[in-house]
Write a protein that holds these residues in place. Sequence first.
Motif, mmCIF file in Angstrom:
data_model
loop_
_atom_site.group_PDB
_atom_site.id
_atom_site.type_symbol
_atom_site.label_atom_id
_atom_site.label_comp_id
_atom_site.label_asym_id
_atom_site.label_seq_id
_atom_site.Cartn_x
_atom_site.Cartn_y
_atom_site.Cartn_z
ATOM 1 N N LYS A 262 11.902 60.795 27.829
ATOM 2 C CA LYS A 262 11.773 59.326 27.813
ATOM 3 C C LYS A 262 13.106 58.622 28.089
ATOM 4 N N HIS A 298 9.902 49.235 31.586
ATOM 5 C CA HIS A 298 8.962 48.905 30.510
ATOM 6 C C HIS A 298 7.537 49.233 30.951
ATOM 7 N N GLY A 300 5.841 51.862 29.250
ATOM 8 C CA GLY A 300 5.219 52.611 28.153
ATOM 9 C C GLY A 300 5.735 54.025 28.031
ATOM 10 N N SER A 301 6.509 54.490 29.015
ATOM 11 C CA SER A 301 7.098 55.832 28.959
ATOM 12 C C SER A 301 8.610 55.737 28.833
ATOM 13 N N ALA A 303 10.440 52.933 28.651
ATOM 14 C CA ALA A 303 10.690 51.952 27.589
ATOM 15 C C ALA A 303 9.352 51.336 27.210
ATOM 16 N N LEU A 304 9.323 50.596 26.087
ATOM 17 C CA LEU A 304 8.079 49.998 25.611
ATOM 18 C C LEU A 304 7.408 49.175 26.696
ATOM 19 N N LYS A 306 3.515 46.927 27.638
ATOM 20 C CA LYS A 306 2.672 45.924 26.981
ATOM 21 C C LYS A 306 1.991 46.554 25.781
ATOM 22 N N SER A 307 1.879 45.810 24.684
ATOM 23 C CA SER A 307 1.152 46.294 23.518
ATOM 24 C C SER A 307 -0.342 46.252 23.814
ATOM 25 N N HIS A 310 -1.779 42.837 24.037
ATOM 26 C CA HIS A 310 -1.151 41.883 24.961
ATOM 27 C C HIS A 310 -2.238 41.155 25.745
#
Length: 518
Positions: A262, A298, A300-301, A303-304, A306-307, A310
């Motif tokens: 990551k 960003h 999801g892998s 870095a963070l 969307k939740s 979202h």
Amino acid sequence: ATFNHTGITTGCATCHNGTTALGKPANHVATTAACETCHKSTTSFAGATFNHTGITTGCATCHNGTTARGKPANHVATTAACETCHKSTTSFAGATMNHTGITTGCAGCHNGTTARGKPANHIATTAACETCHKSTTAFTGASFNHAGITAGCASCHNGSTAIGKSAKHIPTTAACETCHKSTVAFAGTPMNHTGITSACASCHNGSMALGKSATHIVTSASCELCHKSTVSFAGAKFVHTNVTSGCASCHNGSTALGKSAKHIPTTAPCETCHKSTVSFVGTAMNHTGIASGCASCHNGSTALGKSAKHIPTSAACETCHKSTVSFAGTPMNHTGITSGCASCHNGSTALGKPAKHVATSAGCETCHKSTVSFAGATMNHTGITTGCAGCHNGSTALGKPAKHVATSAACETCHKSTASFAGATMNHTGITTGCAGCHNGSTALGKPATHVPTTLACETCHRSTVAFAGTRMNHTGIVSGCATCHNGVFAIGKPRTGHPNTTAPCESCHRNTRSFDD
């Protein structure tokens, strides 16, 4: 001239008597039969093959080594008659030796000549065979009992007589018993490295003892340079002091840990961000100046991303997220949104209907007209004449209050107004009993505090269902206890003026329960 025997078929012995012509040789089978019985050829004079059919005894009379073959030199030593074991008159094979009952003297036959003797790798011993070999069927030897043997192991354990050192045995000239103390498990004592300070690799080469692991840091330094403990063998912690570049030469995922899966994608050397050679933490990502392309990291892998909650959108992160410090998005601007509210306001993406929302399948925007306060319109009950309890159940909307008159009638039976919701005045017509079921002080008014004390049912005195006035008190038959009611609270007491001053009970003087004058 050579005698011509052609045509001679009988009377051979008249000439072949040992005088006129050769007779039977000394080793001729003993027989009184005429020569021609067996010798059919007058050219070779060979005798017929001896037919042993029917011969069951007396073999040794011929098989004596002279007349016919006797026992070979390696025959098992025995005085038993031939036919005791040799049952076939065709193959003359002897029976398999039956060792049943033989408990001693094995070596008499098992001497390597008469029968098999000790194999070349037999343990060196002068003990009799039967000392260890107890079975006369399998002939297996007993397991060697090493009890009491404390020295001289190598005299047998030399690789020939018994197993010697394995190819991977630690190189040593010490006697077996120096380390191998158990005569049951034969396990050696753990290697004592005390005092060993050099030349570790002479044994720790991967064959005699463990060598460097596949993930060992690449080095040609001797083991003892880092591994100082001869108990735990832990190596010294790698000191990165003064290491300022070239991190990836070891931190490549094999020699030492490399980038995690990551890790932010970058080709920059480790030391660009990782400034500490103690904690190895990288510098915090500086987003200053980053105005686009947020989703490249960003995702999801790396870095963070969307939740899960979202708001659904394909717009780039930077469309709403303007701050590269807090990353807070701009508040949702609902201006101009007049339909489709439920696509987001479903309870996951954004708040949905609360649990106490009026039951309806109408679109949010049917009642919620403001995109600022989101307040719904006041419920318009116009035209609703039935089914009030479908919403007014105490959850969706207010239900009956705790003091509501007890009834199973529908709301609309009494509540006729959809503006004030006031109920109709209670119609007591026809009610002649059970008044206290409602008039209990909770559901409806009960007895006032000044009510004459009585346990009689309401309807005993209260005959009117309009005025609810009680009947005039009938004092007939009351001859005592007047003051319990006539105390100035429940009923008129002594007048303040004109009444004689007395503590006597009322009934002492007032004899008439109609006029009370007497």
